[in-house]
Design a protein around this motif. Structure first.
Motif, PDB file in Angstrom:
ATOM      1  N   ALA A   1       0.814  -1.218   0.000  1.00  0.00           N
ATOM      2  CA  ALA A   1       0.000   0.000   0.000  1.00  0.00           C
ATOM      3  C   ALA A   1       0.844   1.262   0.000  1.00  0.00           C
ATOM      4  O   ALA A   1       0.432   2.301  -0.490  1.00  0.00           O
ATOM      5  N   LEU A   2       2.044   1.200   0.534  1.00  0.00           N
ATOM      6  CA  LEU A   2       2.927   2.365   0.611  1.00  0.00           C
ATOM      7  C   LEU A   2       3.921   2.405  -0.548  1.00  0.00           C
ATOM      8  O   LEU A   2       4.785   3.261  -0.587  1.00  0.00           O
ATOM      9  N   GLY A   3       3.792   1.479  -1.476  1.00  0.00           N
ATOM     10  CA  GLY A   3       4.743   1.436  -2.581  1.00  0.00           C
ATOM     11  C   GLY A   3       6.086   0.848  -2.192  1.00  0.00           C
ATOM     12  O   GLY A   3       7.081   1.019  -2.893  1.00  0.00           O
ATOM     13  N   LEU A   4       6.113   0.136  -1.074  1.00  0.00           N
ATOM     14  CA  LEU A   4       7.346  -0.499  -0.607  1.00  0.00           C
ATOM     15  C   LEU A   4       7.376  -1.964  -1.041  1.00  0.00           C
ATOM     16  O   LEU A   4       6.320  -2.581  -1.199  1.00  0.00           O
ATOM     17  N   PRO A   5       8.561  -2.522  -1.221  1.00  0.00           N
ATOM     18  CA  PRO A   5       8.628  -3.949  -1.570  1.00  0.00           C
ATOM     19  C   PRO A   5       8.153  -4.805  -0.403  1.00  0.00           C
ATOM     20  O   PRO A   5       8.246  -4.394   0.755  1.00  0.00           O
ATOM     21  N   ARG A   6       7.635  -5.954  -0.689  1.00  0.00           N
ATOM     22  CA  ARG A   6       7.168  -6.854   0.360  1.00  0.00           C
ATOM     23  C   ARG A   6       8.372  -7.540   1.013  1.00  0.00           C
ATOM     24  O   ARG A   6       9.215  -8.115   0.335  1.00  0.00           O
ATOM     25  N   PHE A   7       8.432  -7.463   2.323  1.00  0.00           N
ATOM     26  CA  PHE A   7       9.532  -8.075   3.061  1.00  0.00           C
ATOM     27  C   PHE A   7       9.125  -9.434   3.615  1.00  0.00           C
ATOM     28  O   PHE A   7       7.994  -9.608   4.084  1.00  0.00           O
ATOM     29  N   ASP A 135      15.187   6.016  13.395  1.00  0.00           N
ATOM     30  CA  ASP A 135      15.825   6.894  12.408  1.00  0.00           C
ATOM     31  C   ASP A 135      16.724   6.077  11.479  1.00  0.00           C
ATOM     32  O   ASP A 135      16.742   6.289  10.261  1.00  0.00           O
ATOM     33  N   CYS A 136      17.471   5.148  12.059  1.00  0.00           N
ATOM     34  CA  CYS A 136      18.400   4.323  11.289  1.00  0.00           C
ATOM     35  C   CYS A 136      17.658   3.437  10.300  1.00  0.00           C
ATOM     36  O   CYS A 136      18.029   3.350   9.119  1.00  0.00           O
ATOM     37  N   CYS A 137      16.594   2.781  10.761  1.00  0.00           N
ATOM     38  CA  CYS A 137      15.842   1.893   9.871  1.00  0.00           C
ATOM     39  C   CYS A 137      15.166   2.671   8.750  1.00  0.00           C
ATOM     40  O   CYS A 137      15.089   2.202   7.611  1.00  0.00           O
ATOM     41  N   LEU A 138      14.682   3.876   9.067  1.00  0.00           N
ATOM     42  CA  LEU A 138      14.079   4.705   8.030  1.00  0.00           C
ATOM     43  C   LEU A 138      15.138   5.126   7.009  1.00  0.00           C
ATOM     44  O   LEU A 138      14.872   5.210   5.809  1.00  0.00           O
ATOM     45  N   HIS A 139      16.358   5.372   7.487  1.00  0.00           N
ATOM     46  CA  HIS A 139      17.471   5.690   6.586  1.00  0.00           C
ATOM     47  C   HIS A 139      17.745   4.526   5.641  1.00  0.00           C
ATOM     48  O   HIS A 139      17.996   4.730   4.445  1.00  0.00           O
ATOM     49  N   ALA A 143      17.571   4.589   1.625  1.00  0.00           N
ATOM     50  CA  ALA A 143      18.699   4.218   0.773  1.00  0.00           C
ATOM     51  C   ALA A 143      18.337   3.104  -0.209  1.00  0.00           C
ATOM     52  O   ALA A 143      18.808   3.094  -1.340  1.00  0.00           O
ATOM     53  N   ARG A 144      17.489   2.182   0.229  1.00  0.00           N
ATOM     54  CA  ARG A 144      17.140   1.028  -0.594  1.00  0.00           C
ATOM     55  C   ARG A 144      15.957   1.271  -1.521  1.00  0.00           C
ATOM     56  O   ARG A 144      15.913   0.727  -2.620  1.00  0.00           O
ATOM     57  N   CYS A 145      14.992   2.059  -1.046  1.00  0.00           N
ATOM     58  CA  CYS A 145      13.724   2.188  -1.770  1.00  0.00           C
ATOM     59  C   CYS A 145      13.428   3.596  -2.257  1.00  0.00           C
ATOM     60  O   CYS A 145      12.431   3.808  -2.951  1.00  0.00           O
ATOM     61  N   GLY A 146      14.261   4.561  -1.876  1.00  0.00           N
ATOM     62  CA  GLY A 146      14.062   5.922  -2.344  1.00  0.00           C
ATOM     63  C   GLY A 146      13.401   6.815  -1.309  1.00  0.00           C
ATOM     64  O   GLY A 146      12.756   6.355  -0.365  1.00  0.00           O
ATOM     65  N   ALA A 147      13.553   8.118  -1.515  1.00  0.00           N
ATOM     66  CA  ALA A 147      13.067   9.108  -0.557  1.00  0.00           C
ATOM     67  C   ALA A 147      11.549   9.122  -0.457  1.00  0.00           C
ATOM     68  O   ALA A 147      10.986   9.303   0.628  1.00  0.00           O
ATOM     69  N   GLU A 148      10.863   8.939  -1.587  1.00  0.00           N
ATOM     70  CA  GLU A 148       9.401   9.000  -1.570  1.00  0.00           C
ATOM     71  C   GLU A 148       8.809   7.855  -0.744  1.00  0.00           C
ATOM     72  O   GLU A 148       7.869   8.042   0.033  1.00  0.00           O
TER      73      GLU A 148
END
Length: 216
Positions: A1-7, A135-139, A143-148
């Motif tokens: 839903a957030l445009g993130l890859p499925r983990f 903060d680290c995990c969001l970073h 880095a992996r999925c882009g700023a958006e």
């Protein structure tokens, strides 16, 4: 839903059975160290018995994962377990500010930086305590999925997309005093000495030699 890859997310443990934490939680873990074999990102969220080296099985599993290209992450006290692998030798690292001296003493070949929220060495990432782990995990997501994608995730969990500053603002230190303090410092010192009194913004600004707006 957030445009993130499925983990494919798995919680792994060295020991069998339930794990009891200092926070009063009991965690039921379904996977052992074998689950690390195919992981792209491995996070050690904390650690116990900091002066005792982690089991050899964990050290070897982390080294093998690193050699095949997995990202190794130590959050807060988890940095101690990552440091034991030797992957931080000669490199920068972060941990909770209250434990930086202990980390430096145990691993003198690491450049421990007590004032930062997290440090990304490319293949190994470490962070300061608790909230800095977010903060680290969001970073890492950024880095992996882009700023958006990171921004969408930050909004979903009600977290600042990028927190300014570092741990320095949280470290307990005595207030430095100088012989020839400027008017601004003198004004603040005067307030500290008389905390039981009422101080107006205009009066303190005047003592500091500033307009109300500049002082504010």
């Amino acid at each position: 839903a957030l445009g993130l890859p499925r983990f494919d997310f798995r919680v792994c443990a060295i020991e069998n059975g339930p794990i009891r934490t200092d926070a009063g939680l009991t965690i039921s873990v379904a996977y052992g160290l074998a689950a690390l074999d195919g992981a792209d990102i491995i996070i050690v969220p904390s650690w116990k018995e900091l002066d005792v080296p982690p089991p050899a099985a964990l050290i070897e599993a982390l080294r093998l994962a690193h050699r095949r290209g997995a990202l190794i992450v130590g959050l807060c006290l988890g940095t101690f377990a990552v440091a034991a692998t030797g992957l931080l030798s000669g490199r920068r690292a972060a941990t909770h500010w209250a434990y930086t001296d202990q980390l430096q003493a145990l691993y003198p070949d690491i450049l421990v930086e007590p004032e930062v929220l997290y440090i990304d060495n490319g293949d190994v990432v470490t962070s300061a305590g608790v909230a800095a782990g977010l903060d680290c995990c969001l970073h890492i997501v950024r880095a992996r999925c882009g700023a958006e994608a990171a921004l969408r995730l930050a909004r979903q969990i009600v977290l600042s997309p990028h927190r300014q500053g570092g741990q320095a603002q949280f470290i307990e230190r005595p207030i430095a005093r100088t012989e020839n303090a400027d008017r601004f410092t003198q004004a603040l010192d005067a307030v500290r000495r008389t905390l039981g009194q009422t101080h107006s913004l205009d009066r303190v600004a005047d003592a500091a030699g500033l307009t109300r707006r500049t002082f504010t």
